[in-house]
Design an enzyme around this catalytic site. Sequence first.
Site, mmCIF file in Angstrom:
data_model
loop_
_atom_site.group_PDB
_atom_site.id
_atom_site.type_symbol
_atom_site.label_atom_id
_atom_site.label_comp_id
_atom_site.label_asym_id
_atom_site.label_seq_id
_atom_site.Cartn_x
_atom_site.Cartn_y
_atom_site.Cartn_z
ATOM 1 N N LYS A 148 0.625 -1.295 -0.245
ATOM 2 C CA LYS A 148 -0.109 -0.018 0.306
ATOM 3 C C LYS A 148 0.657 0.837 0.077
ATOM 4 O O LYS A 148 0.688 2.273 -0.227
ATOM 5 C CB LYS A 148 -0.876 -0.055 1.267
ATOM 6 C CG LYS A 148 -1.617 1.502 1.602
ATOM 7 C CD LYS A 148 -2.500 1.122 2.458
ATOM 8 C CE LYS A 148 -1.890 1.535 4.464
ATOM 9 N NZ LYS A 148 -1.735 2.981 4.565
ATOM 10 N N ASN A 149 2.249 1.587 0.782
ATOM 11 C CA ASN A 149 2.935 2.116 1.436
ATOM 12 C C ASN A 149 3.714 3.054 0.149
ATOM 13 O O ASN A 149 4.030 3.675 -0.099
ATOM 14 C CB ASN A 149 3.213 2.777 2.155
ATOM 15 C CG ASN A 149 2.488 3.026 3.632
ATOM 16 O OD1 ASN A 149 1.329 2.664 3.238
ATOM 17 N ND2 ASN A 149 2.176 2.655 4.884
ATOM 18 N N CYS B 86 -4.803 12.785 12.821
ATOM 19 C CA CYS B 86 -5.557 11.598 13.230
ATOM 20 C C CYS B 86 -5.463 11.119 14.332
ATOM 21 O O CYS B 86 -4.422 11.159 15.067
ATOM 22 C CB CYS B 86 -5.085 10.519 11.883
ATOM 23 S SG CYS B 86 -2.963 10.242 11.737
ATOM 24 N N ARG C 161 0.636 15.296 13.207
ATOM 25 C CA ARG C 161 1.205 14.615 12.132
ATOM 26 C C ARG C 161 1.254 16.540 10.783
ATOM 27 O O ARG C 161 0.137 15.888 10.124
ATOM 28 C CB ARG C 161 0.669 14.142 11.203
ATOM 29 C CG ARG C 161 0.552 12.432 11.585
ATOM 30 C CD ARG C 161 -0.671 10.709 10.920
ATOM 31 N NE ARG C 161 0.405 10.762 10.141
ATOM 32 C CZ ARG C 161 0.262 9.783 9.906
ATOM 33 N NH1 ARG C 161 -1.278 9.178 9.610
ATOM 34 N NH2 ARG C 161 0.252 8.863 8.813
ATOM 35 N N PRO C 162 2.482 17.367 11.463
ATOM 36 C CA PRO C 162 2.363 18.449 10.712
ATOM 37 C C PRO C 162 3.030 18.250 9.534
ATOM 38 O O PRO C 162 3.319 17.116 8.808
ATOM 39 C CB PRO C 162 2.966 19.233 11.710
ATOM 40 C CG PRO C 162 3.955 18.120 12.426
ATOM 41 C CD PRO C 162 2.853 17.033 12.863
ATOM 42 N N ASP D 278 4.318 1.306 11.953
ATOM 43 C CA ASP D 278 3.437 -0.133 11.625
ATOM 44 C C ASP D 278 3.482 -1.464 12.301
ATOM 45 O O ASP D 278 2.118 -2.008 11.827
ATOM 46 C CB ASP D 278 3.570 0.718 10.239
ATOM 47 C CG ASP D 278 3.489 1.685 9.610
ATOM 48 O OD1 ASP D 278 3.089 2.814 10.314
ATOM 49 O OD2 ASP D 278 3.301 1.616 8.086
ATOM 50 N N ARG E 270 -8.652 -0.716 5.412
ATOM 51 C CA ARG E 270 -7.750 0.288 4.513
ATOM 52 C C ARG E 270 -6.898 -0.425 4.455
ATOM 53 O O ARG E 270 -6.001 0.445 2.922
ATOM 54 C CB ARG E 270 -7.274 1.096 5.303
ATOM 55 C CG ARG E 270 -8.908 2.455 5.954
ATOM 56 C CD ARG E 270 -8.617 3.977 6.093
ATOM 57 N NE ARG E 270 -7.352 3.891 5.888
ATOM 58 C CZ ARG E 270 -6.492 4.670 6.222
ATOM 59 N NH1 ARG E 270 -6.647 5.639 7.771
ATOM 60 N NH2 ARG E 270 -5.523 5.734 6.067
HETATM 61 C C1 UD1 Z 1 4.802 7.187 6.136
HETATM 62 C C2 UD1 Z 1 3.794 6.284 6.095
HETATM 63 C C3 UD1 Z 1 3.090 5.067 7.339
HETATM 64 C C4 UD1 Z 1 4.374 4.917 8.589
HETATM 65 C C5 UD1 Z 1 4.457 6.675 8.384
HETATM 66 C C6 UD1 Z 1 5.741 5.866 9.672
HETATM 67 C C7 UD1 Z 1 2.298 6.230 4.129
HETATM 68 C C8 UD1 Z 1 1.476 6.193 3.212
HETATM 69 N N1 UD1 Z 1 2.747 6.213 5.093
HETATM 70 O O1 UD1 Z 1 3.932 8.236 6.767
HETATM 71 O O2 UD1 Z 1 2.022 4.378 7.434
HETATM 72 O O3 UD1 Z 1 3.623 4.802 9.505
HETATM 73 O O4 UD1 Z 1 4.961 6.414 7.514
HETATM 74 O O5 UD1 Z 1 6.917 5.045 8.446
HETATM 75 O O6 UD1 Z 1 3.645 5.922 3.672
HETATM 76 N N2 UD1 Z 1 6.161 14.792 10.639
HETATM 77 C C9 UD1 Z 1 6.428 16.211 10.678
HETATM 78 N N3 UD1 Z 1 6.850 17.316 9.855
HETATM 79 C C10 UD1 Z 1 5.935 16.688 8.743
HETATM 80 C C11 UD1 Z 1 5.683 15.292 8.075
HETATM 81 C C12 UD1 Z 1 6.115 14.665 9.576
HETATM 82 O O7 UD1 Z 1 6.772 16.612 11.686
HETATM 83 O O8 UD1 Z 1 6.403 17.640 8.193
HETATM 84 C C13 UD1 Z 1 6.773 13.900 11.901
HETATM 85 C C14 UD1 Z 1 4.729 12.911 12.135
HETATM 86 O O9 UD1 Z 1 4.074 14.125 12.959
HETATM 87 C C15 UD1 Z 1 5.721 11.983 12.388
HETATM 88 C C16 UD1 Z 1 6.870 11.310 11.690
HETATM 89 O O10 UD1 Z 1 7.342 12.857 11.751
HETATM 90 O O11 UD1 Z 1 5.542 12.202 14.335
HETATM 91 C C17 UD1 Z 1 6.732 10.840 10.446
HETATM 92 O O12 UD1 Z 1 5.768 10.985 10.237
HETATM 93 P P1 UD1 Z 1 6.056 10.667 8.640
HETATM 94 O O13 UD1 Z 1 7.344 9.509 7.965
HETATM 95 O O14 UD1 Z 1 6.407 11.975 7.338
HETATM 96 O O15 UD1 Z 1 4.528 9.851 8.168
HETATM 97 P P2 UD1 Z 1 3.870 9.450 6.580
HETATM 98 O O16 UD1 Z 1 5.003 9.759 5.781
HETATM 99 O O17 UD1 Z 1 2.505 10.352 6.858
#
Ligand code: UD1
Length: 419
Positions: free
Chosen positions: A23-24, A117, A122-123, A305, A397
């Site tokens: 999925k990811n 969420c 998640r900023p 995950d 999902r």
């Molecule tokens: C992706 C995965 C999700 C997995 C996560 C971490 C997909 C579709 N989803 O989510 O299943 O749990 O990676 O391995 O691939 N953060 C910030 N600022 C930002 C972006 C992120 O502070 O601009 C923080 C997030 O709040 C979180 C951490 O960084 O605490 C990790 O997030 P991120 O790696 O971005 O996860 P996703 O890409 O949303």
Amino acid sequence: MKNIIVATGGRSLEGSIEVHGAKNAALPIIAATILATGECHLEGVPLLQDVVTMSNVIRSIGLGVEANGRELVIVPTPTVNPEVPSELMRKLRASNLVMGPLLGRYHYFRVPYPGGCAIGSRPMNIHLKGLAAMGAEITEKQGFIEAKTKGLRGTDIYLDFPSVGATENLMMAAVLADGVTNLHNAAREPEIIDLQNFLNNIGACISGAGEGTIVIEGVKELDGTSYKIIPDRIEAATFLAAAVGTGGDILIKSCLPQHFLSVLAKFKEMGAKISIYKDGIRVKGPQRLKAVDCKTLPYPGFPTDVQPQLMALMTVAEGTSVLVESIFENRFKHVAELRRLGADIKVEGQIAVVNGVRSLSGSNVEASDLRAGAALVIAGLMAEGETIIEGINHIDRGYEQIEKSFQKLGAQIERKIKN
Ligand code: UD1
């Protein structure tokens, strides 16, 4: 009327199973087709609600998407509507992955702010800081993010944290930029490598994915391609966890064990026997699991995950386990539900202390998010008696008919409709 899963524990999982496409990996690659000027044929796409939503997102932008089973045919469009409707963004946070490709190719996007969420706030600051460094003018107002540029420029970007989504968005934004972009402290997940491979197949010039720095040399135009999505390492880890927790013995075919070696190492530490083959893996669970300590980390560390599924195993391991969640600030919602099954877990901030009990006993529980749901299914298969799991929409999902996969492995598990 709603769907529930009824799991009756006590059977050791046996047999073999194949995992579906990741999925990811599929979600960012579907978003990346916005960059292509030719048709893209994606194979091995999992049949999941999130994939349907991402397909609808790119349809809303103007691309043609035709689904034939696990193949998606995506037809480019010369003109787009570079805005994502709020209801689609609400359904799928990963819809934000269209920001990079829209800005790169069409120099503009307007998307609703994704918001938090169930697992954290998640900023988007890392995504937006990177896009701004490449020359985007960004405004955030009334719940929307708007960005425009006269043309992105390659530059050096240092990510404050190796965010998976930010790395993907910035890679996609950079492929058509003027000059070279170096993404430092980039995420190293296998899904990032899959995105690099897809983008290079349509004509991009990217190297370094899977390592700390990704180098993207801007090109003028991208074509189309046929591409097969990698197998889902989180789905594989979920099946393995269930086998380990039930003292089972299963073979997982068509998976890439090198993508989840940290998970295998942890299961081994808990007493599982593991044999790795070229495209598969056999796992045998012990009579009684041993307690372990674990901290979730960016890849190649232990994946967040798989944290809930690991916690399900810890509940019956001999001794006390300490589990630290370092990626998301609110990812322990499954704790209250595991306690209903008899687990002994204490939580202090992002640390959980799990005292292993002899056995869990069936009860009614509710999934709060996708992987929490998977953990409850595993716990239900380990528990004595019947466990009823609600909130199945979350599980759907990210898992294709999870009950069917476990039935194949001999589990007593059914989906039912509850009035
Ligand atoms: C992706 C995965 C999700 C997995 C996560 C971490 C997909 C579709 N989803 O989510 O299943 O749990 O990676 O391995 O691939 N953060 C910030 N600022 C930002 C972006 C992120 O502070 O601009 C923080 C997030 O709040 C979180 C951490 O960084 O605490 C990790 O997030 P991120 O790696 O971005 O996860 P996703 O890409 O949303």
